[in-house]
Design a protein around this motif. Structure first.
Motif, PDB file in Angstrom:
ATOM      1  N   THR A 166      -6.242   2.170  -4.371  1.00  0.00           N
ATOM      2  CA  THR A 166      -6.045   1.846  -2.952  1.00  0.00           C
ATOM      3  C   THR A 166      -7.020   0.768  -2.509  1.00  0.00           C
ATOM      4  O   THR A 166      -6.625  -0.194  -1.831  1.00  0.00           O
ATOM      5  CB  THR A 166      -6.221   3.108  -2.069  1.00  0.00           C
ATOM      6  OG1 THR A 166      -5.244   4.070  -2.468  1.00  0.00           O
ATOM      7  CG2 THR A 166      -6.020   2.787  -0.595  1.00  0.00           C
ATOM      8  N   ILE A 193       1.504   3.093  -3.567  1.00  0.00           N
ATOM      9  CA  ILE A 193       0.325   3.421  -4.369  1.00  0.00           C
ATOM     10  C   ILE A 193       0.628   4.451  -5.461  1.00  0.00           C
ATOM     11  O   ILE A 193       0.130   4.338  -6.580  1.00  0.00           O
ATOM     12  CB  ILE A 193      -0.861   3.878  -3.462  1.00  0.00           C
ATOM     13  CG1 ILE A 193      -2.157   3.959  -4.274  1.00  0.00           C
ATOM     14  CG2 ILE A 193      -0.565   5.192  -2.751  1.00  0.00           C
ATOM     15  CD1 ILE A 193      -2.759   2.627  -4.609  1.00  0.00           C
ATOM     16  N   PRO A 211       0.796  -1.236   0.000  1.00  0.00           N
ATOM     17  CA  PRO A 211       0.000   0.000   0.000  1.00  0.00           C
ATOM     18  C   PRO A 211       0.830   1.290   0.000  1.00  0.00           C
ATOM     19  O   PRO A 211       0.381   2.298  -0.535  1.00  0.00           O
ATOM     20  CB  PRO A 211      -0.837  -0.121   1.279  1.00  0.00           C
ATOM     21  CG  PRO A 211      -0.986  -1.607   1.458  1.00  0.00           C
ATOM     22  CD  PRO A 211       0.325  -2.185   1.003  1.00  0.00           C
TER      23      PRO A 211
END
Length: 174
Positions: A52, A14, A11
Motif C-alpha cells: 500500500t 491492493i 489502490p
C-alpha cells in the motif's frame, strides 16, 4: 497473445497486487531458497502495508498485464528518490517484472518491459536500470537480449540469506 492489456494498478486493487506478487515470487524463487526465508519475505516484503505504501508513492508505479480480465503478470517502476539505489533523476528503475509461470515464453514480460521503456522515454530518462539475482539466468538473458549491460553488483537479503544481484542498465536515445 494480442489480447494482453497493460493497466495501471490503483489502490483499490491492493489485494490483487498482493496475490500476483506472492504467486510470481514463489514460482520464481521457492525452489532455490529455504522455506523460512521465502515465508519471511512473502509476509514482510509483500505485506498489504508495504505494498500500500509503495502504491501510494508518487515516484513508484505498478502495472498489471491482463488477459481476458485475468492478471497474468505485473511491473513495478521507481523514479527519483524512490529508486532502491542510484536515486538519479535522469533514470528509471525497473524493480520488478514478474509473469505467472504458465505464461513464461509468451511475450508477456516483453510487453511489460516495452511499457517500462515507453514510460522512461516519456519521463525523458537518460537510462533504465535494474538489479537481477545472479542465479536468475532466464532474466539476465532477457535483459541482455534487450541491450542491457552489467555495471555493478549489490546484495539483496532474502531472510538471512545474502544474495548477489547483478545491476544492469540500458542507455536510452531519446
Amino acid at each position: 497473445m494480442e489480447n494482453i492489456k497493460i493497466i495501471k494498478v490503483t489502490p483499490n486493487e491492493i489485494s490483487e497486487l498482493q496475490k500476483i506478487s506472492k504467486q510470481t515470487f514463489s514460482e520464481t524463487f521457492a525452489s532455490s531458497n529455504s522455506e523460512e526465508n521465502m515465508t519471511q519475505y512473502l509476509e514482510e516484503g509483500l505485506s498489504i502495508e508495504k505494498l500500500t505504501s509503495e502504491l501510494n508513492d508518487k515516484n513508484a508505479e505498478f502495472y498489471f498485464a491482463t488477459l481476458d480480465n485475468a492478471i497474468i503478470g505485473y511491473l513495478k517502476l521507481n523514479f527519483g528518490d524512490s529508486q532502491t539505489e542510484l536515486k538519479d533523476d535522469k533514470a528509471l528503475e525497473i524493480e520488478r517484472i514478474y509473469v505467472i509461470k504458465d505464461f513464461h515464453g509468451k511475450k508477456v514480460g516483453q510487453i511489460l518491459y516495452d511499457k517500462a521503456i515507453e514510460l522512461a522515454k516519456h519521463q525523458n530518462a537518460d537510462y533504465v536500470w535494474l538489479g537481477v539475482w545472479e542465479e536468475n539466468q532466464r532474466a539476465i538473458s532477457f535483459y541482455k537480449k534487450n541491450g542491457f549491460i552489467e555495471f555493478d553488483k549489490h546484495i539483496f537479503k532474502l531472510g538471512d540469506d545474502e544474495q548477489t544481484d547483478i545491476m544492469m542498465k540500458l542507455k536510452l536515445n531519446n
